[in-house]
Scaffold this motif. Structure first.
Motif, PDB file in Angstrom:
ATOM      1  N   GLU A 183      17.092   0.680  -3.096  1.00 51.94           N
ATOM      2  CA  GLU A 183      16.267   0.340  -2.145  1.00 51.94           C
ATOM      3  C   GLU A 183      14.920   0.788  -1.623  1.00 51.94           C
ATOM      4  N   LEU A 184      15.100   2.226  -2.254  1.00 53.16           N
ATOM      5  CA  LEU A 184      13.860   2.953  -2.124  1.00 53.16           C
ATOM      6  C   LEU A 184      12.698   2.520  -2.973  1.00 53.16           C
ATOM      7  N   LEU A 185      13.215   2.295  -4.324  1.00 55.92           N
ATOM      8  CA  LEU A 185      12.277   1.855  -5.381  1.00 55.92           C
ATOM      9  C   LEU A 185      11.810   0.487  -4.971  1.00 55.92           C
ATOM     10  N   SER A 186      12.671  -0.190  -4.610  1.00 54.11           N
ATOM     11  CA  SER A 186      11.928  -1.806  -4.070  1.00 54.11           C
ATOM     12  C   SER A 186      10.962  -1.705  -2.981  1.00 54.11           C
ATOM     13  N   GLU A 187      11.336  -0.939  -1.904  1.00 52.30           N
ATOM     14  CA  GLU A 187      10.394  -0.542  -0.714  1.00 52.30           C
ATOM     15  C   GLU A 187       9.073  -0.135  -1.345  1.00 52.30           C
ATOM     16  N   THR A 188       8.858   0.944  -2.225  1.00 52.38           N
ATOM     17  CA  THR A 188       7.892   1.495  -2.836  1.00 52.38           C
ATOM     18  C   THR A 188       7.094   0.623  -3.555  1.00 52.38           C
ATOM     19  N   LEU A 189       7.655   0.010  -4.358  1.00 50.41           N
ATOM     20  CA  LEU A 189       7.079  -0.979  -5.452  1.00 50.41           C
ATOM     21  C   LEU A 189       6.369  -2.172  -4.452  1.00 50.41           C
ATOM     22  N   GLN A 190       7.168  -2.579  -3.486  1.00 53.17           N
ATOM     23  CA  GLN A 190       6.303  -3.554  -2.793  1.00 53.17           C
ATOM     24  C   GLN A 190       4.902  -2.989  -1.932  1.00 53.17           C
ATOM     25  N   THR A 191       5.127  -1.858  -1.604  1.00 50.71           N
ATOM     26  CA  THR A 191       4.065  -1.017  -0.808  1.00 50.71           C
ATOM     27  C   THR A 191       2.766  -1.002  -1.928  1.00 50.71           C
ATOM     28  N   LEU A 192       3.158  -0.694  -3.259  1.00 47.15           N
ATOM     29  CA  LEU A 192       2.070  -0.348  -4.169  1.00 47.15           C
ATOM     30  C   LEU A 192       1.557  -1.842  -4.531  1.00 47.15           C
ATOM     31  N   ALA A 193       2.462  -2.777  -4.781  1.00 51.53           N
ATOM     32  CA  ALA A 193       1.820  -4.046  -4.825  1.00 51.53           C
ATOM     33  C   ALA A 193       0.994  -4.567  -4.175  1.00 51.53           C
ATOM     34  N   LEU A 194       0.957  -4.178  -2.736  1.00 51.35           N
ATOM     35  CA  LEU A 194       0.149  -4.832  -1.780  1.00 51.35           C
ATOM     36  C   LEU A 194      -0.912  -3.796  -1.518  1.00 51.35           C
ATOM     37  N   SER A 195      -0.721  -2.883  -2.299  1.00 49.96           N
ATOM     38  CA  SER A 195      -2.207  -2.010  -1.869  1.00 49.96           C
ATOM     39  C   SER A 195      -3.452  -2.045  -2.423  1.00 49.96           C
ATOM     40  N   ALA A 196      -3.652  -3.208  -3.398  1.00 46.97           N
ATOM     41  CA  ALA A 196      -4.837  -3.584  -3.632  1.00 46.97           C
ATOM     42  C   ALA A 196      -5.408  -4.579  -2.631  1.00 46.97           C
ATOM     43  N   THR A 197      -4.728  -5.192  -1.676  1.00 51.12           N
ATOM     44  CA  THR A 197      -4.960  -6.168  -0.887  1.00 51.12           C
ATOM     45  C   THR A 197      -5.489  -5.600   0.547  1.00 51.12           C
ATOM     46  N   PRO A 198      -6.195  -6.126   1.240  1.00 54.32           N
ATOM     47  CA  PRO A 198      -6.968  -5.647   2.509  1.00 54.32           C
ATOM     48  C   PRO A 198      -5.869  -5.015   3.520  1.00 54.32           C
ATOM     49  N   ALA A 199      -4.959  -5.858   3.492  1.00 58.40           N
ATOM     50  CA  ALA A 199      -3.806  -5.776   4.610  1.00 58.40           C
ATOM     51  C   ALA A 199      -2.969  -4.418   4.276  1.00 58.40           C
ATOM     52  N   GLY A 200      -2.629  -4.221   3.040  1.00 62.87           N
ATOM     53  CA  GLY A 200      -2.098  -3.259   2.516  1.00 62.87           C
ATOM     54  C   GLY A 200      -2.681  -2.055   1.740  1.00 62.87           C
ATOM     55  N   HIS A 201      -3.937  -2.005   1.900  1.00 65.46           N
ATOM     56  CA  HIS A 201      -4.864  -0.894   1.369  1.00 65.46           C
ATOM     57  C   HIS A 201      -4.187   0.637   1.635  1.00 65.46           C
ATOM     58  N   MET A 202      -4.181   1.395   0.825  1.00 67.84           N
ATOM     59  CA  MET A 202      -3.638   2.719   0.930  1.00 67.84           C
ATOM     60  C   MET A 202      -4.651   3.900   0.436  1.00 67.84           C
ATOM     61  N   SER A 203      -4.719   4.822   1.234  1.00 67.57           N
ATOM     62  CA  SER A 203      -5.676   6.175   1.138  1.00 67.57           C
ATOM     63  C   SER A 203      -4.854   6.771   0.058  1.00 67.57           C
ATOM     64  N   ASP A 204      -5.542   8.035  -0.359  1.00 67.11           N
ATOM     65  CA  ASP A 204      -4.857   8.950  -1.157  1.00 67.11           C
ATOM     66  C   ASP A 204      -3.734   9.746  -0.575  1.00 67.11           C
ATOM     67  N   ASP A 205      -3.672   9.820   0.746  1.00 67.43           N
ATOM     68  CA  ASP A 205      -3.121  10.481   1.546  1.00 67.43           C
ATOM     69  C   ASP A 205      -1.754   9.733   1.634  1.00 67.43           C
ATOM     70  N   GLY A 206      -1.899   8.482   1.837  1.00 71.64           N
ATOM     71  CA  GLY A 206      -0.617   7.454   2.011  1.00 71.64           C
ATOM     72  C   GLY A 206       0.077   7.302   0.400  1.00 71.64           C
ATOM     73  N   LEU A 207      -0.606   7.524  -0.693  1.00 72.79           N
ATOM     74  CA  LEU A 207       0.005   7.502  -2.015  1.00 72.79           C
ATOM     75  C   LEU A 207       0.788   8.854  -2.090  1.00 72.79           C
ATOM     76  N   ILE A 208       0.162  10.061  -1.646  1.00 70.73           N
ATOM     77  CA  ILE A 208       0.755  11.248  -1.884  1.00 70.73           C
ATOM     78  C   ILE A 208       2.043  11.192  -0.971  1.00 70.73           C
ATOM     79  N   ASP A 209       2.060  10.639   0.082  1.00 69.91           N
ATOM     80  CA  ASP A 209       3.437  10.459   1.124  1.00 69.91           C
ATOM     81  C   ASP A 209       4.376   9.624   0.193  1.00 69.91           C
ATOM     82  N   LEU A 210       4.085   8.638  -0.529  1.00 69.52           N
ATOM     83  CA  LEU A 210       4.971   8.123  -1.398  1.00 69.52           C
ATOM     84  C   LEU A 210       5.534   8.660  -2.519  1.00 69.52           C
ATOM     85  N   MET A 211       4.856   9.534  -3.202  1.00 73.49           N
ATOM     86  CA  MET A 211       5.151  10.505  -4.218  1.00 73.49           C
ATOM     87  C   MET A 211       6.169  11.580  -3.363  1.00 73.49           C
TER      88      MET A 211
END
Length: 312
Positions: free
Chosen positions: A280-308
């Motif tokens: 479940e955790l991996l699926s949610e994280t991968l979804q978030t990263l998969a959408l991170s290159a789209t305007p709606a899902g853009h992630m900052s460095d802080d957001g990436l650190i939170d995922l880690m």
């Protein structure tokens, strides 16, 4: 200074559940008292409906100098609320009574974090007072003097008359439209981030179409071979952390990370092996990263650190 204080769904029931730090009336009484002490004017609004919260933020954008918001359950799902906060462009601090990072997996992600100046959580009533003091001072990371003021405000008893006044004459406006009718349609299945299946699939497809193969940089090895290797041995947290670290170190591009994550998420959907107990955790994280290159899902460095951090 004018501060709009926004309470999300179900916070009007604060105090009715076991373990709540205070009642809803007491919370608002303390907020008004502390705001007056800081020399600020506040308007308080609560609604159980996303659209009405957005309508309020838009309507009050001319009055409000800044926003203090606890989106409650909308924290994890409301991209519409996130977009509204981005557009009105007022200094905003997100607050939570509890530390959402220590709760269920689906509660740990905030989709509005990137458009807020700061997050304050896990301090009960003081989360709100801390956020209020930071907005007034303009020092969004807080000060020692502010901590002393908030501690005094929390310790100070609230007069019964103040609570009664909050409940009656000065009660904050509730914009809800009443309880939903019985016989409501069955909830749509979500994919860990609160997005409907159709919406998430559509966004993932758009992300894939946007990311041209030529834009993907590899680190001296074939990405497809790496992906195949992961499927064979099982997708695991360490591999995802390594990819995020590579992105933070600017060794790979946002589009390359998103493409890799999309491939891994699709593999999970097809039944690929994963680290035990982490699907479940991996699926949610991968979804978030998969959408991170789209305007709606853009992630900052802080957001990436939170995922880690969540993957530790």
């Amino acid at each position: 200074m004018n501060i709009l204080i926004v309470h999300g769904p179900n916070l009007n029931l604060l105090g009715e559940a076991k373990g709540d730090p205070c009642s809803y009336a007491e919370l608002n009484a303390r907020l008004r008292s502390f705001a007056a002490q800081l020399g600020a004017s506040v308007k308080i609004v609560q609604s159980n409906h996303e659209g009405l919260l957005i309508d309020t933020l838009q309507a009050e954008r001319g009055w409000a100098d800044c926003v203090l918001i606890n989106p409650a359950a909308l924290t994890h799902t409301s991209y519409a609320l996130r977009e509204c906060l981005r557009i009105i462009n007022r200094p905003t601090i997100e607050v939570h009574l509890e530390d959402i990072r220590r709760r269920e997996t689906w509660r740990r992600r905030s989709v509005i974090k990137d458009v807020c100046e700061a997050q304050v959580m896990g301090k009960g009533l003081e989360s709100y007072l801390d956020g209020l003091e930071r907005l007034v001072s303009g020092k969004y990371r807080g000060t020692a003097k502010g901590r002393a003021k908030r501690a005094a405000a929390v310790a100070r008893p609230v007069k019964k008359s103040s609570v009664a006044e909050t409940k009656e004459a000065r009660a904050p406006k509730t914009l809800g439209r009443g309880a939903p009718r019985t016989g409501a349609t069955k909830p749509v299945k979500t994919l860990g981030r609160g997005l409907e299946v159709a919406d998430a699939s559509k966004l993932l497809k758009q992300a894939a179409d946007t990311l041209a193969p030529s834009s993907v940089k590899t680190l001296g090895r074939n990405d497809e071979a790496a992906s195949a290797g992961l499927v064979k041995v099982g997708i695991n947290r360490a591999a995802v952390r390594e990819r995020i670290a590579s992105r933070l170190g600017r060794k790979t591009t946002p589009s390359a990370l998103a493409t890799w994550a999309r491939e891994q998420w699709l593999n999970l959907e097809r039944g690929a092996a994963t680290e035990m107990g982490q699907r479940e955790l991996l699926s949610e994280t991968l979804q978030t990263l998969a959408l991170s290159a789209t305007p709606a899902g853009h992630m900052s460095d802080d957001g990436l650190i939170d995922l880690m951090t969540r993957l530790e």
